[in-house]
Design an enzyme around this catalytic site. Structure first.
Site, PDB file in Angstrom:
ATOM      1  N   GLU A  33       2.022   1.482  -3.463  1.00 36.47           N
ATOM      2  CA  GLU A  33       0.892   1.931  -4.262  1.00 36.47           C
ATOM      3  C   GLU A  33       0.682   3.435  -4.105  1.00 36.47           C
ATOM      4  O   GLU A  33       0.364   4.134  -5.076  1.00 36.47           O
ATOM      5  CB  GLU A  33      -0.370   1.178  -3.828  1.00 36.47           C
ATOM      6  CG  GLU A  33      -1.620   1.557  -4.579  1.00 36.47           C
ATOM      7  CD  GLU A  33      -2.835   0.812  -4.063  1.00 36.47           C
ATOM      8  OE1 GLU A  33      -3.663   0.429  -4.904  1.00 36.47           O
ATOM      9  OE2 GLU A  33      -2.967   0.619  -2.838  1.00 36.47           O
ATOM     10  N   SER A  58      15.519  14.742  -0.396  1.00 37.76           N
ATOM     11  CA  SER A  58      16.524  13.797   0.081  1.00 37.76           C
ATOM     12  C   SER A  58      15.904  12.739   0.986  1.00 37.76           C
ATOM     13  O   SER A  58      15.090  13.050   1.848  1.00 37.76           O
ATOM     14  CB  SER A  58      17.613  14.543   0.857  1.00 37.76           C
ATOM     15  OG  SER A  58      18.506  13.630   1.448  1.00 37.76           O
ATOM     16  N   ARG A  64       0.834  -1.212   0.000  1.00 34.91           N
ATOM     17  CA  ARG A  64       0.000   0.000   0.000  1.00 34.91           C
ATOM     18  C   ARG A  64       0.866   1.259   0.000  1.00 34.91           C
ATOM     19  O   ARG A  64       0.513   2.260  -0.631  1.00 34.91           O
ATOM     20  CB  ARG A  64      -0.964   0.014   1.184  1.00 34.91           C
ATOM     21  CG  ARG A  64      -2.026  -1.064   1.106  1.00 34.91           C
ATOM     22  CD  ARG A  64      -2.930  -0.862  -0.119  1.00 34.91           C
ATOM     23  NE  ARG A  64      -3.904  -1.911  -0.219  1.00 34.91           N
ATOM     24  CZ  ARG A  64      -3.910  -2.866  -1.145  1.00 34.91           C
ATOM     25  NH1 ARG A  64      -2.966  -2.917  -2.045  1.00 34.91           N
ATOM     26  NH2 ARG A  64      -4.842  -3.777  -1.179  1.00 34.91           N
TER      27      ARG A  64
END
Length: 160
Positions: free
Chosen positions: A104, A127, A101
């Site tokens: 995703e 960064s 997830r």
């Protein structure tokens, strides 16, 4: 729980000293935040250390040894000055549902986040080396919310 199932994900891929740290944490019933208070680090950094993705000083390893009842020689020989972290995600795409997830989230919102960073900062990156991560819990009537924050330094691309 004081014993880690070293045959289940992600433990088979971790150095054995990481399993020792996680077992020591479990035996003491401590949170990453509590351990962080002892060694003067944030809970996310401590979790990264326990999963082999951060590097502790000798002083921090000695404190962990005492705190978690892990032999000094074990931590110093396996995570001391000649050891370097292996930072990375693992298999892509991740198999673990929570990690998937997060992955995703970058797939769905990565381009819009990139556009917003460029719009607000210019041509560059955030960064992950100079970055602080926090995970917070926010109560909500529809179910608790996870608040994940990446506080990273902006690095502009050089022009030459």
């Amino acid at each position: 729980m004081s014993k880690i199932n070293a045959t289940s994900e992600p433990f088979p891929d971790l150095p054995s000293v990481c399993v020792q740290l996680l077992e020591g944490k479990a035996k003491k019933g401590m949170t990453f935040a509590q351990i962080g208070e002892v060694i003067n680090h944030d809970e996310a950094w401590v979790a990264a250390l326990f999963y082999g993705q951060a590097k502790a000083t000798q002083e921090e390893l000695l404190k962990l040894s005492e705190l978690l009842d892990i032999p000094e020689h074990s931590l110093l020989s396996e995570m001391g000055e000649n050891w370097f972290p292996r930072r990375g995600l693992g298999p892509v795409p991740p198999q673990d549902p929570l990690l998937y997830r997060l992955f995703e989230g970058v797939l769905v919102y990565g381009t819009p986040i990139k556009a917003l960073i460029h719009e607000k900062f210019g041509d560059g990156i955030m960064s992950m080396i100079d970055c602080k991560v926090s995970v917070d819990k926010k109560p909500d009537p529809k179910g608790d919310r996870v608040v994940l924050t990446f506080d990273g330094k902006f690095l502009p691309y050089l022009r030459w």
